[in-house]
Scaffold this active site. Structure first.
Site, PDB file in Angstrom:
ATOM      1  N   GLY A  87      93.708  -3.660 -65.005  1.00 24.97           N
ATOM      2  CA  GLY A  87      95.153  -3.779 -65.188  1.00 24.97           C
ATOM      3  C   GLY A  87      95.689  -2.747 -66.157  1.00 24.97           C
ATOM      4  N   GLY A 110      97.708  -1.196 -69.687  1.00 31.15           N
ATOM      5  CA  GLY A 110      97.666  -1.335 -71.144  1.00 31.15           C
ATOM      6  C   GLY A 110      98.681  -2.342 -71.665  1.00 31.15           C
ATOM      7  N   PRO A 111      99.962  -2.174 -71.268  1.00 34.69           N
ATOM      8  CG  PRO A 111     102.017  -1.139 -70.920  1.00 34.69           C
ATOM      9  CD  PRO A 111     100.557  -1.029 -70.571  1.00 34.69           C
ATOM     10  N   GLY A 146      95.825  -4.792 -71.832  1.00 35.27           N
ATOM     11  CA  GLY A 146      95.412  -4.227 -73.120  1.00 35.27           C
ATOM     12  C   GLY A 146      96.041  -4.995 -74.280  1.00 35.27           C
ATOM     13  CD  GLU A 185      87.196   8.971 -79.852  1.00 33.43           C
ATOM     14  OE1 GLU A 185      88.047   9.777 -80.299  1.00 33.43           O
ATOM     15  OE2 GLU A 185      86.692   9.045 -78.741  1.00 33.43           O
ATOM     16  CB  CYS A 208      89.183  12.819 -77.978  1.00 34.75           C
ATOM     17  SG  CYS A 208      87.529  12.202 -77.770  1.00 34.75           S
ATOM     18  CD  GLU A 227      94.586  14.625 -78.002  1.00 32.92           C
ATOM     19  OE1 GLU A 227      95.159  13.532 -77.904  1.00 32.92           O
ATOM     20  OE2 GLU A 227      93.362  14.729 -78.207  1.00 32.92           O
TER      21      GLU A 227
HETATM   22  P1  NDP Z   1      96.628   5.820 -73.333  1.00 33.28           P
HETATM   23  O1  NDP Z   1      96.350   5.793 -74.772  1.00 33.28           O
HETATM   24  O2  NDP Z   1      97.905   5.226 -72.851  1.00 33.28           O
HETATM   25  O3  NDP Z   1      95.437   5.103 -72.510  1.00 33.28           O
HETATM   26  C1  NDP Z   1      94.202   4.702 -73.036  1.00 33.28           C
HETATM   27  C2  NDP Z   1      93.961   3.228 -72.749  1.00 33.28           C
HETATM   28  O4  NDP Z   1      94.889   2.447 -73.506  1.00 33.28           O
HETATM   29  C3  NDP Z   1      94.208   2.841 -71.294  1.00 33.28           C
HETATM   30  O5  NDP Z   1      93.299   1.828 -70.911  1.00 33.28           O
HETATM   31  C4  NDP Z   1      95.619   2.307 -71.360  1.00 33.28           C
HETATM   32  O6  NDP Z   1      95.992   1.458 -70.291  1.00 33.28           O
HETATM   33  C5  NDP Z   1      95.590   1.562 -72.671  1.00 33.28           C
HETATM   34  N1  NDP Z   1      96.896   1.281 -73.228  1.00 33.28           N
HETATM   35  C6  NDP Z   1      98.055   1.958 -73.061  1.00 33.28           C
HETATM   36  N2  NDP Z   1      99.053   1.358 -73.737  1.00 33.28           N
HETATM   37  C7  NDP Z   1      98.511   0.267 -74.334  1.00 33.28           C
HETATM   38  C8  NDP Z   1      99.059  -0.774 -75.144  1.00 33.28           C
HETATM   39  N3  NDP Z   1     100.349  -0.810 -75.465  1.00 33.28           N
HETATM   40  N4  NDP Z   1      98.217  -1.737 -75.581  1.00 33.28           N
HETATM   41  C9  NDP Z   1      96.907  -1.730 -75.258  1.00 33.28           C
HETATM   42  N5  NDP Z   1      96.350  -0.777 -74.468  1.00 33.28           N
HETATM   43  C10 NDP Z   1      97.145   0.220 -74.027  1.00 33.28           C
HETATM   44  O7  NDP Z   1      96.500   7.312 -72.862  1.00 33.28           O
HETATM   45  P2  NDP Z   1      97.313   8.093 -71.705  1.00 33.28           P
HETATM   46  O8  NDP Z   1      96.615   7.868 -70.442  1.00 33.28           O
HETATM   47  O9  NDP Z   1      98.775   7.741 -71.734  1.00 33.28           O
HETATM   48  O10 NDP Z   1      97.133   9.593 -72.201  1.00 33.28           O
HETATM   49  C11 NDP Z   1      98.104  10.148 -73.052  1.00 33.28           C
HETATM   50  C12 NDP Z   1      97.504  11.070 -74.073  1.00 33.28           C
HETATM   51  O11 NDP Z   1      96.583  10.325 -74.867  1.00 33.28           O
HETATM   52  C13 NDP Z   1      96.681  12.217 -73.542  1.00 33.28           C
HETATM   53  O12 NDP Z   1      97.480  13.291 -73.162  1.00 33.28           O
HETATM   54  C14 NDP Z   1      95.814  12.517 -74.726  1.00 33.28           C
HETATM   55  O13 NDP Z   1      96.535  13.291 -75.634  1.00 33.28           O
HETATM   56  C15 NDP Z   1      95.543  11.152 -75.331  1.00 33.28           C
HETATM   57  N6  NDP Z   1      94.258  10.580 -74.897  1.00 33.28           N
HETATM   58  C16 NDP Z   1      93.204  10.634 -75.766  1.00 33.28           C
HETATM   59  C17 NDP Z   1      91.976  10.167 -75.359  1.00 33.28           C
HETATM   60  C18 NDP Z   1      90.799  10.202 -76.279  1.00 33.28           C
HETATM   61  O14 NDP Z   1      89.668  10.272 -75.791  1.00 33.28           O
HETATM   62  N7  NDP Z   1      90.977  10.082 -77.567  1.00 33.28           N
HETATM   63  C19 NDP Z   1      91.733   9.661 -74.017  1.00 33.28           C
HETATM   64  C20 NDP Z   1      92.917   9.601 -73.192  1.00 33.28           C
HETATM   65  C21 NDP Z   1      94.121  10.067 -73.645  1.00 33.28           C
HETATM   66  P3  NDP Z   1      96.475   2.068 -68.875  1.00 33.28           P
HETATM   67  O15 NDP Z   1      95.316   1.846 -68.008  1.00 33.28           O
HETATM   68  O16 NDP Z   1      97.664   1.258 -68.481  1.00 33.28           O
HETATM   69  O17 NDP Z   1      96.820   3.504 -69.062  1.00 33.28           O
END
Ligand code: NDP
Length: 471
Positions: free
Chosen positions: A201, A203-204, A207, A245, A279, A378
């Protein structure tokens, strides 16, 4: 097209409470390749209840037996490695060659290594008259991203379960298919019901339900700083432990005695690997001003020789980005770089190509300065920013001029000199010259790159409480 309507809860595939499905898109072709269940807070409740019920039994299971289960999962992943590589390649665009070389071996390593490390770990020690006992937290919520989708799950699930915790995973909605295979492997390995659970599912919805759940004891998150901040806020309601992370804007310092013919090709690779969606990618190359033209020349030639294209072609080095959303984000940063006065050395694409797919040509900018957005934020795409400096002190200051602190690199003809500079960079892991990654070394960030460490013994300890017994 495959339709998958179930979560993996309490050792069984159970239908989601709702009926909606989320599409999974191949970013190389824009084709929808699967539809996967969208979970709800009710599904999270069920998974957390199963994990809670399984906890006492799993925590009491002898370490050698827990290690045997983890080894069986590593073996199961190895047997399905080819299938996993193809699935990861199709859901996030990683070239097959890179999926086989990294996306699949990394998680296999985590399951195998966590088995070894937990077997060697001392759960009890004496300390100044007390007995110190390490105990698992309980139920771990693992929220993971799409860039190294199975690796990120494995770092949390393998080390978390090794420590004696039970786990509820929410994989990225972009890349759920590898997590389905992992759950099948866990099932085949015969883990006790409820030790490992997956709720699919967004994140919002899923998650946030995990992060705020009163019966989740620790939430381990990898992803954007924005979402990590939200997870922290929600977790604070029940004062649960939080491991984060997050992102990076990591510097790679070329000192004036570095061998440029070795350093620059490696630096381009360190920025572009996985299409820059790493990352710890070293995305800022700090170069002595006197060497700028020479470095730009090598970087241009190396970057233009990178084979970008169809991820299923064995010769491809970089595939598309993971999604059209990510492509739009990265093209926006390239436009900003140009608008704010950075000089394009190669690449510089600002619009999607007509042929389709989430492709972005690798781009190198030079004359990047600290006030520019592409120095500060980033990008998470194949974009390298070259930043000139005049003195070693200035190089260190530019390196540390960031809200992040995940990684860094230093190149010098003298390893000793490079190591001195490495100590001045405020970041969690630094590569000196062509040192490879040590998968047992602690991985995590200073500053806004996160809280806590993953992998190896440090990654195991992250999932253990500390108790002192007196008398
Ligand atoms: P997100 O941080 O949104 O996604 C990472 C995970 O967090 C996904 O499983 C996501 O769910 C979940 N998530 C999103 N919002 C929430 C919330 N409010 N509460 C709990 N969980 C949540 O990354 P994005 O895909 O939007 O990527 C955006 C940017 O993030 C990238 O451009 C990059 O800069 C950075 N990023 C960094 C990473 C790292 O390894 N440190 C990895 C990925 C992204 P969902 O499945 O709905 O997306």
């Amino acid at each position: 097209m495959r339709t998958h309507k179930d979560h993996y809860i309490n050792g069984q595939w159970v239908p989601a409470t709702g009926s909606s499905l989320l599409p999974v898109t191949n970013p190389a072709t824009d084709e929808i390749i699967a539809e996967v269940a969208v979970g709800s807070a009710d599904d999270v409740d069920r998974a957390v209840a199963a994990a809670r019920a399984a906890f006492d039994g799993w925590a009491a299971t002898p370490v050698s037996e827990r290690a045997r289960y983890l080894g069986a999962i590593a073996q199961g992943l190895t047997e399905r490695a080819d299938e996993l590589a193809k699935v990861i390649s199709s859901e996030m665009g990683s070239p097959l060659s890179f999926a086989r070389a990294a996306q699949v071996p990394l998680p296999i390593n985590s399951f195998a290594q966590s088995a070894t490390i937990v077997t060697e770990f001392d759960f009890e020690q004496s300390y100044r008259g007390s007995t110190i006992v390490r105990e698992p937290y309980g139920v771990i919520g693992a929220i993971t991203p799409w860039n190294y989708p199975l690796h990120q799950i494995a770092l949390k699930a393998a080390y978390g379960m090794a420590a004696g915790n039970t786990v509820v995973v929410k994989p990225s909605e972009n890349t759920p298919l590898n997590a389905i295979i992992l759950a099948e492997i866990v099932e085949a390995a015969g883990l006790p019901a409820g030790v490992f659970n997956v709720v699919f599912g967004t994140g919002p919805e899923v998650g946030e339900a995990i992060a705020s759940h009163p019966d989740v004891d620790l939430v381990s998150f990898t992803g954007s700083t924005r979402a990590g901040r939200r997870v922290s806020e929600l977790a604070s309601g029940t004062v649960k432990r939080v491991s984060l992370e997050l992102g990076g804007k990591s510097p790679n310092i070329l000192l004036d005695d570095a061998d440029l013919n070795a350093a620059v090709p490696a630096a381009v690779q360190a920025a572009m690997i996985n299409s820059g969606q790493t990352c710890s990618a070293l995305t800022r190359l700090l170069v002595p001003r006197a060497k700028l033209a020479e470095v730009e020349g090598i970087a241009k030639a190396v970057t233009e020789s990178i084979a970008v294209g169809d991820p299923t072609d064995e010769t491809t080095v970089l595939g598309p980005l993971s999604s059209r959303t990510q492509q739009e984000r990265v093209l926006g940063y390239i436009r900003k770089g140009i608008d704010e006065g950075a000089r394009v050395v190669t690449g510089g694409q600002t619009e999607p190509a007509e042929a389709g797919g989430a492709y972005v040509q690798p781009t190198v900018f030079s004359d990047v300065t600290p006030e520019m957005t592409i120095h500060r934020e980033e990008i998470f795409g194949p974009v390298l920013a070259i930043e000139p400096y005049d003195t070693e002190e200035e190089a260190v200051a530019i390196a540390n001029d960031t809200i992040y602190g995940l990684a860094g690199g230093v190149w010098s003809g003298s390893t000793e000199r490079a190591q001195q500079v490495a100590r001045k960079i405020r970041a969690g892991q630094i590569a000196v010259n062509d040192a490879g990654m040590n998968l047992d070394a602690p991985f995590g960030g200073y500053k806004q790159s996160g809280i806590g460490r993953e992998a190896g013994q440090f990654g195991l300890e992250e999932f253990l409480e500390v108790k002192s017994i007196q008398g």
